[in-house]
Design a protein around this motif. Sequence first.
Motif, mmCIF file in Angstrom:
data_model
loop_
_atom_site.group_PDB
_atom_site.id
_atom_site.type_symbol
_atom_site.label_atom_id
_atom_site.label_comp_id
_atom_site.label_asym_id
_atom_site.label_seq_id
_atom_site.Cartn_x
_atom_site.Cartn_y
_atom_site.Cartn_z
ATOM 1 N N GLY A 50 12.594 1.709 37.924
ATOM 2 C CA GLY A 50 13.212 0.929 37.232
ATOM 3 C C GLY A 50 14.632 0.400 38.028
ATOM 4 N N GLY A 51 14.743 0.860 39.423
ATOM 5 C CA GLY A 51 15.970 0.247 40.017
ATOM 6 C C GLY A 51 16.993 1.432 39.971
ATOM 7 N N VAL A 52 16.967 2.363 39.198
ATOM 8 C CA VAL A 52 17.769 3.355 39.266
ATOM 9 C C VAL A 52 17.710 4.611 39.884
ATOM 10 C CG1 VAL A 52 18.602 2.599 36.721
ATOM 11 C CG2 VAL A 52 17.151 4.371 36.897
ATOM 12 N N PRO A 53 18.578 5.655 40.112
ATOM 13 C CA PRO A 53 18.462 6.888 40.890
ATOM 14 C C PRO A 53 17.300 7.696 40.082
ATOM 15 C CG PRO A 53 20.407 6.243 41.073
ATOM 16 C CD PRO A 53 20.179 5.405 40.051
ATOM 17 N N PHE A 54 16.843 8.700 40.739
ATOM 18 C CA PHE A 54 15.815 9.608 39.926
ATOM 19 C C PHE A 54 16.489 10.354 39.127
ATOM 20 C CE2 PHE A 54 14.393 13.931 39.682
ATOM 21 C CZ PHE A 54 13.015 13.759 39.176
#
Length: 251
Positions: A50-54
Motif C-alpha cells: 500500500g505504498g508504505v515500507p515493509f
Amino acid sequence: MRALHRLTVAETRLFLRDPVSVVFGVLFPALLLLGLGAIPALREPADEFGGVPFVEAWAPAALALGLGILALQQIPVAVATYRERGVLRRMSTTPVHPGAMLAAQLLVALAAAVVAGALVLGSAWLVLDVPLPREPLGFAASFVAGFGALLAVGVLVAAVAPSLRLATGLSTLAYVVAMFAGGVFLPAFLLPDALVRLSAYVPPGVQGLLRTWSGAAADAGSGPPLLLQVGIMAALAVVVGAAAARLFRWE
C-alpha cells in the motif's frame, strides 16, 4: 485481593526467571523488527504494502508473534507444570483458591504483552521512523480484544491438557494455526482471498492492528469494519473463556 497480589508478584518473579518467555514473548518482536529494519530495501515504500515500507506493514505481525507465545504457549505450559507437580492440588487444601493462581497468570501475561507492544511501538517509531498508530484508541481496542481471545484459547488448552507433554503439543499446534490463519506468517497479497477474509477474525487480529496503525498498508477502504472485527474477537474471548472455565480441572 491480598492473596492475588502475592501470587501475582510470585508469578512475575517466576516469569522473569524464564529466559524463553522473556526473550521470545517480550523482546523478540522488537528485536526481529529492528533486524529487518536494518535491511535498507525493507525501509523503502513498496506497492505491495500500500505504498508504505515493509517494516511498517509487518510491525503488527511481529507483535503478534510475541503475543501468541505469551498466551498460547507460556500459560498452558505453566499451568500444566503446576498440575503435574501437584501444586494445584495442594493449593486447593488452603484458603487460597487455585483460581487466584490462574488470575495471576493472566495478569502477568497481560503486563508482558503491554511491555512487548510498547517495545515494538517505541523501536518502530524511534529507530525505524515508522509513525505511531494513527488511530490509537482503535489500536488499543484491537490489541485488547485480540490478546484477550488468545488468552482464552490458551486457558482452554490448559483446561483440557492433563499432562505437560500434551499441553506443549496442543499449545504449539494452536500457535501455528493462529499465526498462519491470522495472516502473521505471510503478507496478505500472498494468501488466498478466503484466508485473507478469515484472518480478519482470527486472534490476535493482525488486520485490525494494521488498519489502525497504518491505514494505507491495511487498505482501510476494504475489508470488514473495525468494530465488527473487534466485536468478534471480544465474543471469542468470552465464549472460549467460558468454555475453558467450565472444562477446567485442578487435578
